[in-house]
Design an enzyme around this catalytic site. Structure first.
Site, short mmCIF file in Angstrom:
data_model
loop_
_atom_site.label_atom_id
_atom_site.label_comp_id
_atom_site.label_asym_id
_atom_site.label_seq_id
_atom_site.Cartn_x
_atom_site.Cartn_y
_atom_site.Cartn_z
CE LYS A 23 -2.15 2.95 3.32
NZ LYS A 23 -1.02 3.58 4.00
CG ASN A 24 2.48 2.85 3.18
OD1 ASN A 24 1.36 3.25 2.86
ND2 ASN A 24 2.84 2.69 4.44
NE ARG A 97 0.29 12.36 5.23
CZ ARG A 97 0.27 13.61 5.62
NH1 ARG A 97 -0.84 14.15 6.06
NH2 ARG A 97 1.36 14.35 5.60
CB CYS A 121 -3.90 7.22 9.74
SG CYS A 121 -4.52 5.79 8.90
CG ASP A 311 3.39 1.96 9.18
OD1 ASP A 311 2.48 2.77 9.33
OD2 ASP A 311 4.47 2.25 8.63
CB VAL A 333 7.96 7.11 13.40
CG1 VAL A 333 7.64 7.70 12.03
CG2 VAL A 333 9.18 6.20 13.31
C1 EPZ Z 1 4.50 7.08 5.20
O1 EPZ Z 1 3.85 8.26 5.67
C2 EPZ Z 1 3.44 6.00 5.24
N1 EPZ Z 1 2.32 6.41 4.40
C3 EPZ Z 1 2.99 5.76 6.66
O2 EPZ Z 1 2.10 4.67 6.67
C4 EPZ Z 1 4.21 5.39 7.51
O3 EPZ Z 1 3.80 5.24 8.85
C5 EPZ Z 1 5.27 6.46 7.40
O4 EPZ Z 1 5.60 6.70 6.01
C6 EPZ Z 1 6.55 6.10 8.14
O5 EPZ Z 1 7.07 4.89 7.65
C7 EPZ Z 1 2.41 6.27 3.09
O6 EPZ Z 1 3.40 5.81 2.55
C8 EPZ Z 1 1.21 6.65 2.30
P1 EPZ Z 1 6.81 10.47 6.98
P2 EPZ Z 1 4.51 9.68 5.48
O7 EPZ Z 1 6.85 11.66 6.10
O8 EPZ Z 1 5.33 9.67 4.25
C9 EPZ Z 1 7.12 14.07 10.14
C10 EPZ Z 1 0.14 3.49 7.22
O9 EPZ Z 1 -0.54 3.16 8.22
N2 EPZ Z 1 7.04 14.99 9.00
O10 EPZ Z 1 7.93 9.50 6.94
O11 EPZ Z 1 3.43 10.68 5.61
C11 EPZ Z 1 5.80 13.34 10.39
O12 EPZ Z 1 4.90 14.14 11.10
C12 EPZ Z 1 0.74 4.87 7.12
O13 EPZ Z 1 0.28 2.77 6.24
C13 EPZ Z 1 7.17 16.34 9.22
O14 EPZ Z 1 7.38 16.80 10.35
O15 EPZ Z 1 5.45 9.69 6.78
C14 EPZ Z 1 6.24 12.09 11.10
O16 EPZ Z 1 6.40 12.37 12.48
C15 EPZ Z 1 0.51 5.72 8.31
N3 EPZ Z 1 7.05 17.20 8.13
C16 EPZ Z 1 7.61 11.80 10.48
O17 EPZ Z 1 8.05 13.02 9.87
C17 EPZ Z 1 6.82 16.72 6.87
O18 EPZ Z 1 6.71 17.54 5.92
C18 EPZ Z 1 7.64 10.69 9.46
O19 EPZ Z 1 6.63 10.96 8.48
C19 EPZ Z 1 6.70 15.33 6.66
C20 EPZ Z 1 6.83 14.47 7.75
#
Ligand code: EPZ
Length: 439
Positions: A23-24, A97, A121, A311, A333
Site C-alpha cells: 500500500k505504501n 495523503r 490516518c 506501522d 516516528v
Molecule cells: C508514510 O507516511 C506512510 N504512508 C505511513 O504509513 C508510515 O507510517 C510512514 O511513512 C513512516 O514509515 C504512506 O506511505 C502513504 P513520513 P509519510 O513523512 O510519508 C514528520 C500506514 O498506516 N514529518 O515519513 O506521511 C511526520 O509528522 C501509514 O500505512 C514532518 O514533520 O510519513 C512524522 O512524524 C501511516 N514534516 C515523520 O516526519 C513533513 O513535511 C515521518 O513521516 C513530513 C513528515
C-alpha cells in the site's frame, strides 16, 4: 458493504492467505507514471481503497487508467495529462495523503499543481513542511488558498541541495519525483531509505532516471529531459504481512502468509522471535505461528528503516498484551500513535502511556507533551467489547484483539481497514475466523 463486524473471538486463526503489492509503494509508483512519455504497467497491485483514490486522481488529470483486479495489473497512459478541476480534486481530499506527491510530476508536465487539504490516518500532526520546503528549493512558488495549496513553476524546476531534518518517507519521495526531470543535479541528504522508496527508485530508473543511493542517507539524482513508461512488479506489503503474523501470535494460531518477503522484514522477524513467535521462511512466503508456551515481554522502539517500522507497532502491541512480564514500547516516528490502546484497555489489557522516552533513544518527542511510550503489563485475558476503529493500523489491531478475546465484540468502522488491507473479510474467513457483518 457492512461497516460493522460482530466478532466471536477466542479461536486460533489458521490457514493460508496471500498479500500483494505494498500500500505504501503502489500509489507512489502510480504517481511516477505521470512522468512517462508513454504507458506504464504495474503488476501485483492490490484492490484497496488507496489505489482507487489515486486512480481517480490520475483520471482527473487526464491519465487513462485500466485496472484488471483479478490479475492485479494496472495500466496507466499519461499521454494526455491536463489540469484537474480544483473542485473535483478537492472532492477527493480527506481520503488520502497521496495528492501532495503529484506536485513534482504536475509541475513538470503542466507548470502548476493544486493540492487539497490532506487526509490520511489521524496519528499525529502530519505536517507537510518538508515537502513544501523541498519544492521551494527546486524553484516552485507556493500560494496558500482557503481550499488548499497552489504551486507553480512556469520556468521549470532546477536541481538543488536539500537536507531533510528527519528522514521522512513522503518528503524523500517528493524530492525524487521532482528531481528526476529537474535541470541539473539534486543532492538529497538525510533521506529515508525504506524498501518502498528503493522500489520507487527502481521504477524511476526503469523510466530513464539516473539516481544513486549512498550508505549515509544521501541520494543523488541527475535530472534528465525525458522519461519513458515502465513495467514493474510491486514489492510485497510487509506491513500487511506483519499484521497477519501478529494475529497468528495473539490468537495462538498458525498462518502462512504467501508473498511475505523476508529481506524486507528482518527487524520484524527478530522482534517476533524475541517475543516467542515461530516462523519458517519459504520461497513463496512465511509461515508464522504461536509455538505454545509463554510469550516473553520485550522492550521495543520504532524507528525509520532499517529500524522497527512504526506501522508494525500497533499489531505487535496486541500480541505483547499476552506476553509474560512488562513490555516497553517507545514510538519515535509519530507523536500520537497510541490512541488505539484505549479500546484495548476496554478489553481488559493493562497498558499505561508515558510522555517520557522509555527507550535507549531520546527522540524528537522528548520533553514534549506527547504520550509516546507505553508500558504493557501482561498477560491479561482479553474479553469482548464494543469498539470503534480509530485509524488503519490501529483498526486492524482492534480486529486482532477482538479475534483473540473471549466472547463477542462489536467492531465499528471496519471500512477504514479496506484502505490498506485487500479483501480482509475474505481472508478472515479463509483463516476460519468466526464473525458476521451487521447492518
Ligand atoms: C508514510 O507516511 C506512510 N504512508 C505511513 O504509513 C508510515 O507510517 C510512514 O511513512 C513512516 O514509515 C504512506 O506511505 C502513504 P513520513 P509519510 O513523512 O510519508 C514528520 C500506514 O498506516 N514529518 O515519513 O506521511 C511526520 O509528522 C501509514 O500505512 C514532518 O514533520 O510519513 C512524522 O512524524 C501511516 N514534516 C515523520 O516526519 C513533513 O513535511 C515521518 O513521516 C513530513 C513528515
Amino acid at each position: 458493504m457492512s461497516d460493522v463486524l460482530r466478532v466471536h473471538g477466542g479461536r486460533p486463526l489458521h490457514g493460508r492467505i496471500k498479500v500483494r503489492g505494498a500500500k505504501n509503494f503502489v500509489p507512489k509508483a502510480m504517481v511516477a507514471a505521470l512522468l512517462g512519455n508513454g504507458p506504464s504497467v504495474l503488476r501485483n497491485v492490490p484492490l484497496i481503497r488507496d489505489v482507487d483514490v489515486v486512480s481517480n486522481l490520475l483520471r482527473l488529470h487526464g491519465v487513462k487508467v485500466d485496472f484488471d483486479h483479478e490479475a492485479g495489473t494496472l495500466t496507466m497512459d499519461p499521454t494526455n495529462v491536463e489540469s484537474g478541476q480544483v473542485s473535483e480534486i478537492d472532492a477527493l481530499a480527506g481520503s488520502s495523503r497521496i495528492p501532495i506527491l503529484l506536485c513534482g510530476p504536475l509541475l513538470h508536465r503542466l507548470g502548476e499543481a493544486f493540492i487539497p487539504d490532506l487526509g490520511g490516518c489521524n496519528i499525529g500532526g502530519r505536517p507537510i513542511d518538508f515537502h513544501l520546503n523541498s519544492l521551494r528549493a527546486f524553484g516552485a512558488t507556493i500560494e496558500k488558498l482557503s481550499s488548499g495549496i497552489r504551486i507553480t513553476a512556469p520556468n521549470g524546476l532546477v536541481g538543488t541541495q536539500i537536507e531533510l531534518p528527519y528522514p521522512s518517507v513522503g518528503a524523500t519521495e517528493q524530492t525524487l519525483l521532482a528531481a528526476v526531470n529537474a535541470r541539473g543535479l539534486t543532492e538529497l541528504r538525510g533521506a529515508a531509505v525504506e524498501p518502498e522508496i528503493m522500489d520507487l527508485v527502481s521504477v524511476l530508473q526503469k523510466m530513464g532516471a539516473i539516481i544513486s543511493v549512498d550508505t549515509d542517507r544521501t541520494i543523488r539524482i541527475e535530472g534528465v529531459d525525458e522519461l519513458y513508461g515502465y513495467r514493474h512488479t510491486a514489492l510485497s506489503d510487509r506491513i500487511e504481512a506483519a499484521s497477519w503474523a501478529s494475529a497468528a501470535l495473539a490468537t495462538k494460531g498458525d498462518i502462512f502468509v504467501a508473498g511475505a518477503h523476508q529481506p524486507d522484514m528482518t527487524t520484524f522477524l527478530n522482534v517476533y522471535r524475541k517475543i516467542g513467535g515461530a516462523f519458517d521462511v519459504f520461497d513463496d512466503g512465511i509461515r508464522f505461528w504461536h509455538p505454545g508456551g509463554d510469550l516473553k515481554a520485550i522492550m521495543m522502539e520504532t524507528n525509520v528503516h532499517p529500524g522497527l517500522m512504526t506501522d508494525w507497532q500497533q499489531p505487535l502491541v496486541v500480541a505483547l498484551t499476552q506476553a509474560h512480564g512488562l513490555s516497553i514500547v517507545h514510538e519515535t516516528v509519530y507523536e500520537n500513535r497510541f490512541g488505539f490502546t484505549e479500546a484495548l484497555r476496554k478489553m481488559g489489557t493493562n497498558i499505561q502511556l508515558y510522555r517520557e522516552c522509555l527507550g535507549s533513544l531520546q527522540c524528537r518527542f522528548a520533553q514534549k507533551n506527547y504520550e509516546h511510550s507505553a508500558v504493557i503489563f501482561g498477560p491479561t485475558p482479553l474479553h469482548g467489547a464494543d469498539i470503534v476503529i480509530p485509524d488503519l493500523r490501529g483498526g486492524f489491531s482492534h480486529l486482532i484483539a477482538a479475534l483473540a478475546a473471549e466472547g463477542t465484540s462489536t467492531v465499528s468502522g471496519v471500512d477504514t481497514i479496506s484502505r490498506g488491507y485487500e479483501h480482509f473479510k475474505q481472508k478472515l474467513r479463509q483463516l476460519h475466523a468466526d464473525f458476521e457483518e451487521i447492518d
